[in-house]
Motif scaffolding. Structure first.
Motif, PDB file in Angstrom:
ATOM      1  N   UNK A 273       0.823  -1.211   0.000  1.00 13.98           N
ATOM      2  CA  UNK A 273       0.000   0.000   0.000  1.00 13.98           C
ATOM      3  C   UNK A 273       0.857   1.260   0.000  1.00 13.98           C
ATOM      4  N   UNK A 274       2.162   1.085   0.252  1.00 12.19           N
ATOM      5  CA  UNK A 274       3.066   2.228   0.308  1.00 12.19           C
ATOM      6  C   UNK A 274       3.641   2.491   1.677  1.00 12.19           C
ATOM      7  N   UNK A 275       3.211   1.726   2.694  1.00 10.55           N
ATOM      8  CA  UNK A 275       3.736   1.876   4.050  1.00 10.55           C
ATOM      9  C   UNK A 275       5.002   1.034   4.179  1.00 10.55           C
ATOM     10  N   UNK A 276       6.093   1.553   3.650  1.00  8.41           N
ATOM     11  CA  UNK A 276       7.309   0.752   3.506  1.00  8.41           C
ATOM     12  C   UNK A 276       7.997   0.455   4.831  1.00  8.41           C
ATOM     13  N   UNK A 277       7.599   1.118   5.913  1.00  3.03           N
ATOM     14  CA  UNK A 277       8.191   0.840   7.226  1.00  3.03           C
ATOM     15  C   UNK A 277       7.448  -0.251   7.988  1.00  3.03           C
ATOM     16  N   UNK A 278       6.433  -0.843   7.373  1.00  2.00           N
ATOM     17  CA  UNK A 278       5.665  -1.887   8.054  1.00  2.00           C
ATOM     18  C   UNK A 278       6.501  -3.163   8.193  1.00  2.00           C
ATOM     19  N   UNK A 279       6.341  -3.846   9.318  1.00  2.00           N
ATOM     20  CA  UNK A 279       7.014  -5.126   9.544  1.00  2.00           C
ATOM     21  C   UNK A 279       6.200  -5.922  10.565  1.00  2.00           C
ATOM     22  N   UNK A 280       6.758  -7.056  11.009  1.00  2.00           N
ATOM     23  CA  UNK A 280       6.045  -7.857  12.007  1.00  2.00           C
ATOM     24  C   UNK A 280       7.013  -8.425  13.027  1.00  2.00           C
ATOM     25  N   UNK A 281       6.441  -9.074  14.052  1.00  2.00           N
ATOM     26  CA  UNK A 281       7.232  -9.614  15.156  1.00  2.00           C
ATOM     27  C   UNK A 281       7.447 -11.113  14.945  1.00  2.00           C
ATOM     28  N   UNK A 282       8.683 -11.543  15.007  1.00  2.00           N
ATOM     29  CA  UNK A 282       9.014 -12.958  14.891  1.00  2.00           C
ATOM     30  C   UNK A 282       8.412 -13.714  16.081  1.00  2.00           C
ATOM     31  N   UNK A 283       7.618 -14.722  15.804  1.00  3.44           N
ATOM     32  CA  UNK A 283       7.003 -15.508  16.870  1.00  3.44           C
ATOM     33  C   UNK A 283       5.689 -14.956  17.357  1.00  3.44           C
ATOM     34  N   UNK A 284       5.321 -13.757  16.935  1.00  3.13           N
ATOM     35  CA  UNK A 284       4.036 -13.184  17.290  1.00  3.13           C
ATOM     36  C   UNK A 284       3.829 -12.996  18.779  1.00  3.13           C
ATOM     37  N   UNK A 285       2.592 -13.038  19.205  1.00  2.00           N
ATOM     38  CA  UNK A 285       2.260 -12.830  20.610  1.00  2.00           C
ATOM     39  C   UNK A 285       2.875 -13.916  21.492  1.00  2.00           C
ATOM     40  N   UNK A 286       2.893 -15.151  20.977  1.00  2.00           N
ATOM     41  CA  UNK A 286       3.489 -16.238  21.757  1.00  2.00           C
ATOM     42  C   UNK A 286       4.976 -15.993  21.979  1.00  2.00           C
ATOM     43  N   UNK A 287       5.654 -15.506  20.949  1.00  2.00           N
ATOM     44  CA  UNK A 287       7.074 -15.184  21.098  1.00  2.00           C
ATOM     45  C   UNK A 287       7.292 -14.057  22.097  1.00  2.00           C
ATOM     46  N   UNK A 288       6.382 -13.082  22.064  1.00  3.56           N
ATOM     47  CA  UNK A 288       6.459 -11.963  23.013  1.00  3.56           C
ATOM     48  C   UNK A 288       6.335 -12.476  24.448  1.00  3.56           C
ATOM     49  N   UNK A 289       5.355 -13.335  24.706  1.00  2.00           N
ATOM     50  CA  UNK A 289       5.157 -13.881  26.047  1.00  2.00           C
ATOM     51  C   UNK A 289       6.329 -14.752  26.470  1.00  2.00           C
ATOM     52  N   UNK A 290       6.809 -15.586  25.551  1.00  3.62           N
ATOM     53  CA  UNK A 290       7.911 -16.494  25.874  1.00  3.62           C
ATOM     54  C   UNK A 290       9.209 -15.736  26.145  1.00  3.62           C
ATOM     55  N   UNK A 291       9.313 -14.539  25.619  1.00  5.62           N
ATOM     56  CA  UNK A 291      10.507 -13.721  25.869  1.00  5.62           C
ATOM     57  C   UNK A 291      10.428 -13.031  27.226  1.00  5.62           C
ATOM     58  N   UNK A 292       9.323 -13.232  27.947  1.00  2.03           N
ATOM     59  CA  UNK A 292       9.169 -12.645  29.272  1.00  2.03           C
ATOM     60  C   UNK A 292       8.835 -11.173  29.244  1.00  2.03           C
ATOM     61  N   UNK A 293       8.353 -10.682  28.126  1.00  3.42           N
ATOM     62  CA  UNK A 293       8.016  -9.267  28.024  1.00  3.42           C
ATOM     63  C   UNK A 293       6.654  -9.002  28.630  1.00  3.42           C
TER      64      UNK A 293
END
Length: 310
Positions: A273-293
């Motif tokens: 769409x033109x939002x060239x700074x868009x990205x995502x998180x490796x592992x998603x929400x589960x990865x976030x939780x598992x990282x203790x964040x």
């Protein structure tokens, strides 16, 4: 032997009307076969001929002769009689589809019925021969082209359901290609970026999980909740349904789903769409939780939860 007897024996037998019809049918069958094409090893053709006193009977003769000439060779043909017509008095003609094996004829029947929608009044199906009364067939060049399209498509070898069409990609390839275009973040990198006191462009953490997953798994306080089915409409600066914050193309959008698969495809869609700074998180929400964040980001460094769904 007398001269009278000799004269009688040399005279050929008189031709009957049936002989004449057979001769004409034979000539039509030879012409049809001569003009035939081959598709995937199947002989196919179309022949439009002038209307006869017994259209169906005549076309059946032609079909029988074609079957004899192409004995045990796969084939499918469309034969039709044509005749003059007027707008107020359209003429009904006969269309015959024939072939071997029967499957080609049945495919042709379905295709022809769609092509001649609303024009077929009577039809009979004998397996290898299908005969129909069709209104004003041959009245325009479209009819002959349509019949050629019917026999060509009916003769094509069926696609192997386990063989992917040319140009298609499996989901693993699609996912890999998408990730090759992203600079993905680990949960720790995403968390650090969100806590930066000063950033070059507005940064937003976007939760695209459906409500059921959020209720079951929990969430990250401060994320924008925008379900996947409306994501592009909310983040396209050109869209009348965009968010108020979507007023520029350099927004930093960090997308997450449950495990980091759907989010990669979503982030690439935002980039397109033109939002060239868009990205995502490796592992998603589960990865976030598992990282203790923490699931609750400090309100001083992140906006309140916003839920936007249709």
């Amino acid at each position: 032997m007398s001269s009278t007897a000799s004269t009688k024996s040399s005279n050929p037998p008189l031709r009957t009307l049936d002989d004449v019809r057979n001769q004409v049918a034979y000539e039509v069958s030879v012409r049809t076969k001569t003009k035939a094409e081959s598709v995937d090893g199947v002989r196919l053709g179309v022949m439009l001929t002038l209307s006869k006193s017994d259209d169906e009977g005549f076309l059946r003769r032609v079909a029988g002769m074609l079957a004899h000439q192409l004995l045990f060779q796969e084939h499918v043909f469309a034969l039709a009689t044509t005749g003059p017509s007027t707008r107020n008095n359209p003429k009904s003609n006969t269309l015959l589809l024939c072939g071997w094996p029967e499957q080609y004829v049945q495919r042709a029947v379905l295709l022809a019925s769609s092509k001649l929608l609303g024009r077929i009044s009577v039809a009979s199906n004998d397996g290898n021969i299908w005969v129909a009364i069709v209104r004003d067939i041959g009245g325009s060049p479209f009819d002959e082209q349509a019949l050629w399209d019917v026999v060509r498509k009916s003769a094509r070898a069926p696609m192997d359901p386990l063989s992917p069409p040319p140009g298609s990609r499996g989901i693993e390839q699609i996912l890999s290609d998408a990730r090759a275009r992203l600079q993905r973040l680990t949960p720790a990198q995403a968390y650090a970026e969100l806590r930066e006191p000063e950033v070059g462009a507005p940064t937003f953490l976007v939760d695209i999980r459906p409500a059921e997953q959020r209720e079951r798994e929990g969430g990250i306080h401060g994320s924008l909740i925008i379900e996947r089915n409306v994501l592009e409409w909310r983040f396209d600066p050109r869209s009348e349904h965009r968010l108020v914050i979507v007023d520029r193309y350099d927004l930093r959008i960090i997308v997450f789903c449950s495990e980091g698969y759907t989010s990669s495809l979503a982030a690439l869609s935002l980039q397109e769409l033109g939002l060239l700074n868009a990205t995502d998180i490796i592992g998603g929400y589960q990865g976030w939780k598992n990282a203790g964040l923490p699931v609750d980001i400090s309100e001083s460094t992140a906006p309140s939860v916003i839920e936007i769904m249709e």
